[in-house]
Design a protein around this motif. Sequence first.
Motif: not given
Length: 94
Positions: A27, A30-31, A33-34, A65, A69-70, A73
């Motif tokens: 998470w 993902w946050e 990245y977003r 990403m 990050e990748r 995830i």
Amino acid sequence: MEPDSVPPLLWLGLAIAGFVAAYLVGWPAWEAYRSREERDENAERYLAWRGRADRTPRPSAREGMTGEERRRIYAGAVLAVAAALALVTFFATS
């Protein structure tokens, strides 16, 4: 170790721990990245509003990403799949 030799509640505990670990690992990546994507989009909107946007059409400047990050995830997804398998095993043995 045979699945039948492990008490069903242990499988449930492993499933819960796996889902929590997947959340804690995946998470935040993902946050990050977003939020980066949203900042970039907001900057483009601001420049367009101020009339300083680049008017030449060009491909998206989005970076996607990062490698870290990748990896996080993917690790979170692997943990979630393992937790789902533990949950299935819990239901099968109880």
